[in-house]
Design a protein around this motif. Structure first.
Motif, PDB file in Angstrom:
ATOM      1  N   ARG A  47       0.465  -1.106   0.015  1.00 35.89           N
ATOM      2  CA  ARG A  47      -0.082  -0.011  -0.325  1.00 35.89           C
ATOM      3  C   ARG A  47       1.045   0.983   0.119  1.00 35.89           C
ATOM      4  O   ARG A  47       0.520   1.868  -0.912  1.00 35.89           O
ATOM      5  N   PRO A  48       1.622   1.372   1.066  1.00 37.19           N
ATOM      6  CA  PRO A  48       2.587   2.655   0.621  1.00 37.19           C
ATOM      7  C   PRO A  48       3.129   2.849  -0.458  1.00 37.19           C
ATOM      8  O   PRO A  48       3.107   3.756  -0.808  1.00 37.19           O
ATOM      9  N   VAL A  49       3.982   1.802  -1.181  1.00 31.60           N
ATOM     10  CA  VAL A  49       4.464   1.951  -2.656  1.00 31.60           C
ATOM     11  C   VAL A  49       2.944   2.546  -3.286  1.00 31.60           C
ATOM     12  O   VAL A  49       3.657   3.192  -4.248  1.00 31.60           O
ATOM     13  N   LEU A  50       2.137   1.814  -3.195  1.00 30.19           N
ATOM     14  CA  LEU A  50       0.898   2.807  -4.068  1.00 30.19           C
ATOM     15  C   LEU A  50       0.631   4.171  -4.135  1.00 30.19           C
ATOM     16  O   LEU A  50       0.105   4.638  -4.578  1.00 30.19           O
ATOM     17  N   VAL A  51       0.550   3.929  -3.190  1.00 30.20           N
ATOM     18  CA  VAL A  51       0.385   5.475  -3.106  1.00 30.20           C
ATOM     19  C   VAL A  51       0.922   6.581  -2.769  1.00 30.20           C
ATOM     20  O   VAL A  51       0.471   7.834  -3.536  1.00 30.20           O
ATOM     21  N   PHE A  52       2.235   6.316  -2.816  1.00 29.84           N
ATOM     22  CA  PHE A  52       3.582   6.980  -3.510  1.00 29.84           C
ATOM     23  C   PHE A  52       3.471   7.408  -4.940  1.00 29.84           C
ATOM     24  O   PHE A  52       3.634   8.392  -5.445  1.00 29.84           O
ATOM     25  N   LEU A  53       2.899   6.322  -5.622  1.00 30.55           N
ATOM     26  CA  LEU A  53       3.236   6.242  -6.870  1.00 30.55           C
ATOM     27  C   LEU A  53       1.824   7.367  -7.313  1.00 30.55           C
ATOM     28  O   LEU A  53       1.769   7.087  -8.405  1.00 30.55           O
ATOM     29  N   SER A  54       0.603   6.244  -6.944  1.00 29.30           N
ATOM     30  CA  SER A  54      -0.550   8.105  -6.473  1.00 29.30           C
ATOM     31  C   SER A  54      -0.678   9.292  -6.285  1.00 29.30           C
ATOM     32  O   SER A  54      -1.723   9.278  -6.481  1.00 29.30           O
ATOM     33  N   MET A  55       0.424   9.372  -6.049  1.00 36.64           N
ATOM     34  CA  MET A  55       0.137  10.567  -4.661  1.00 36.64           C
ATOM     35  C   MET A  55       0.084  11.712  -6.349  1.00 36.64           C
ATOM     36  O   MET A  55      -1.126  12.270  -5.365  1.00 36.64           O
ATOM     37  N   PRO A  56       0.210  11.879  -6.854  1.00 38.59           N
ATOM     38  CA  PRO A  56      -1.032  13.280  -8.549  1.00 38.59           C
ATOM     39  C   PRO A  56      -1.747  12.941  -8.324  1.00 38.59           C
ATOM     40  O   PRO A  56      -2.921  13.393  -7.682  1.00 38.59           O
ATOM     41  N   ILE A  57      -2.643  11.432  -8.431  1.00 41.03           N
ATOM     42  CA  ILE A  57      -3.855  11.582  -8.902  1.00 41.03           C
ATOM     43  C   ILE A  57      -4.268  11.429  -7.499  1.00 41.03           C
ATOM     44  O   ILE A  57      -5.815  12.012  -7.178  1.00 41.03           O
ATOM     45  N   THR A  58      -4.100  11.383  -6.459  1.00 43.00           N
ATOM     46  CA  THR A  58      -4.615  11.310  -5.795  1.00 43.00           C
ATOM     47  C   THR A  58      -4.683  13.020  -4.483  1.00 43.00           C
ATOM     48  O   THR A  58      -5.828  13.389  -4.195  1.00 43.00           O
ATOM     49  N   LEU A  64      -9.820  11.208  -2.069  1.00 41.53           N
ATOM     50  CA  LEU A  64     -10.616   9.776  -2.966  1.00 41.53           C
ATOM     51  C   LEU A  64      -9.424   8.409  -3.407  1.00 41.53           C
ATOM     52  O   LEU A  64     -10.620   7.586  -3.522  1.00 41.53           O
ATOM     53  N   PHE A  65      -8.860   9.370  -4.500  1.00 39.14           N
ATOM     54  CA  PHE A  65      -8.366   8.066  -5.033  1.00 39.14           C
ATOM     55  C   PHE A  65      -7.536   6.444  -3.963  1.00 39.14           C
ATOM     56  O   PHE A  65      -7.604   5.477  -4.062  1.00 39.14           O
ATOM     57  N   LEU A  66      -7.424   7.278  -2.967  1.00 41.65           N
ATOM     58  CA  LEU A  66      -7.162   5.950  -1.773  1.00 41.65           C
ATOM     59  C   LEU A  66      -7.663   4.878  -1.721  1.00 41.65           C
ATOM     60  O   LEU A  66      -7.291   4.185  -1.618  1.00 41.65           O
ATOM     61  N   LEU A  67      -9.951   5.344  -1.908  1.00 45.24           N
ATOM     62  CA  LEU A  67     -10.540   4.353  -1.988  1.00 45.24           C
ATOM     63  C   LEU A  67     -10.442   3.335  -3.172  1.00 45.24           C
ATOM     64  O   LEU A  67     -10.534   1.963  -2.538  1.00 45.24           O
ATOM     65  N   VAL A  68      -9.213   3.735  -3.971  1.00 43.02           N
ATOM     66  CA  VAL A  68      -9.888   2.890  -5.138  1.00 43.02           C
ATOM     67  C   VAL A  68      -8.515   2.310  -4.743  1.00 43.02           C
ATOM     68  O   VAL A  68      -8.040   0.914  -5.235  1.00 43.02           O
ATOM     69  N   ILE A  69      -7.132   2.572  -4.152  1.00 41.71           N
ATOM     70  CA  ILE A  69      -6.020   1.704  -3.695  1.00 41.71           C
ATOM     71  C   ILE A  69      -6.407   0.643  -3.223  1.00 41.71           C
ATOM     72  O   ILE A  69      -6.472  -0.375  -2.558  1.00 41.71           O
ATOM     73  N   ASN A  70      -7.607   1.275  -2.019  1.00 42.21           N
ATOM     74  CA  ASN A  70      -8.310   0.209  -1.446  1.00 42.21           C
ATOM     75  C   ASN A  70      -8.621  -1.012  -1.561  1.00 42.21           C
ATOM     76  O   ASN A  70      -8.702  -2.128  -1.578  1.00 42.21           O
ATOM     77  N   THR A  71      -9.372  -1.016  -3.084  1.00 44.23           N
ATOM     78  CA  THR A  71     -10.368  -1.374  -3.697  1.00 44.23           C
ATOM     79  C   THR A  71      -9.704  -2.638  -4.119  1.00 44.23           C
ATOM     80  O   THR A  71      -9.255  -4.067  -4.192  1.00 44.23           O
ATOM     81  N   ILE A  72      -8.025  -2.523  -4.634  1.00 46.99           N
ATOM     82  CA  ILE A  72      -6.560  -2.997  -5.356  1.00 46.99           C
ATOM     83  C   ILE A  72      -6.364  -3.697  -4.205  1.00 46.99           C
ATOM     84  O   ILE A  72      -6.244  -5.603  -4.590  1.00 46.99           O
ATOM     85  N   ILE A  73      -6.164  -3.384  -3.415  1.00 42.14           N
ATOM     86  CA  ILE A  73      -5.426  -4.150  -1.834  1.00 42.14           C
ATOM     87  C   ILE A  73      -6.661  -5.537  -1.867  1.00 42.14           C
ATOM     88  O   ILE A  73      -5.955  -6.616  -2.221  1.00 42.14           O
ATOM     89  N   ILE A  74      -7.983  -5.050  -1.635  1.00 46.63           N
ATOM     90  CA  ILE A  74      -8.543  -6.992  -1.293  1.00 46.63           C
ATOM     91  C   ILE A  74      -8.631  -7.436  -2.577  1.00 46.63           C
ATOM     92  O   ILE A  74      -8.857  -8.634  -2.194  1.00 46.63           O
ATOM     93  N   LYS A  75      -8.852  -6.983  -4.398  1.00 49.58           N
ATOM     94  CA  LYS A  75      -8.819  -7.782  -4.860  1.00 49.58           C
ATOM     95  C   LYS A  75      -7.626  -8.864  -4.666  1.00 49.58           C
ATOM     96  O   LYS A  75      -7.674  -9.878  -5.034  1.00 49.58           O
ATOM     97  N   PHE A  76      -6.793  -8.298  -4.808  1.00 47.60           N
ATOM     98  CA  PHE A  76      -5.253  -8.485  -4.506  1.00 47.60           C
ATOM     99  C   PHE A  76      -5.486  -9.286  -3.669  1.00 47.60           C
ATOM    100  O   PHE A  76      -5.083 -11.259  -3.867  1.00 47.60           O
ATOM    101  N   THR A  77      -5.765  -8.795  -2.141  1.00 47.62           N
ATOM    102  CA  THR A  77      -5.971 -10.476  -1.347  1.00 47.62           C
ATOM    103  C   THR A  77      -7.305 -11.417  -1.915  1.00 47.62           C
ATOM    104  O   THR A  77      -6.624 -12.909  -1.260  1.00 47.62           O
ATOM    105  N   SER A  78      -7.880 -11.036  -2.799  1.00 47.76           N
ATOM    106  CA  SER A  78      -8.708 -11.638  -2.895  1.00 47.76           C
ATOM    107  C   SER A  78      -8.106 -13.182  -4.205  1.00 47.76           C
ATOM    108  O   SER A  78      -8.508 -14.743  -4.188  1.00 47.76           O
TER     109      SER A  78
END
Length: 116
Positions: A47-58, A64-78
């Motif tokens: 998650r910290p890597v994704l947050v860092f890489l998506s900082m401009p869009i965040t 609000l893009f952090l919600l997309v990152i959370n969704t990605i983490i959940i799908k990855f867990t699945s």
């Protein structure tokens, strides 16, 4: 609150969120423990890597893009945990929101219980 306390709270939150939401399947009783462990590891390392890489869009979306990152983490867990199935992106989105809310409520209740 230590690691074990957060782990148990997340496990309980996974059970509650999966019970409340359609499209989330826990195939056995051991699955919530594994999901909580994998979520903890992904949130610690990926998650910290994704947050860092998506900082401009965040910043542009006011966080609000952090919600997309959370969704990605959940799908990855699945994808990692075979006995945990998330049907769609929307199911993962709502699961991440409900999981966060339930975790917040449980941590607040335990925090209040410790104070008294």
């Amino acid at each position: 609150m230590g690691f074990i306390g957060r782990f148990l709270i997340t496990t309980l939150a996974v059970i509650i969120a999966a019970y409340l939401l359609p499209g989330i399947e826990l195939k056995n009783n051991f699955t919530p423990l594994v999901v909580a462990l994998v979520l903890g590891l992904l949130n610690t390392f990926i998650r910290p890597v994704l947050v860092f890489l998506s900082m401009p869009i965040t910043l542009v979306t006011f966080g609000l893009f952090l919600l997309v990152i959370n969704t990605i983490i959940i799908k990855f867990t699945s994808g990692i945990v075979e006995s945990f199935h998330v049907e769609s992106w929307w199911a993962a989105f709502w699961f991440s929101i409900v999981l966060s809310l339930v975790t917040f409520v449980l941590e607040s209740l335990i925090g209040k219980a410790r104070e008294s």
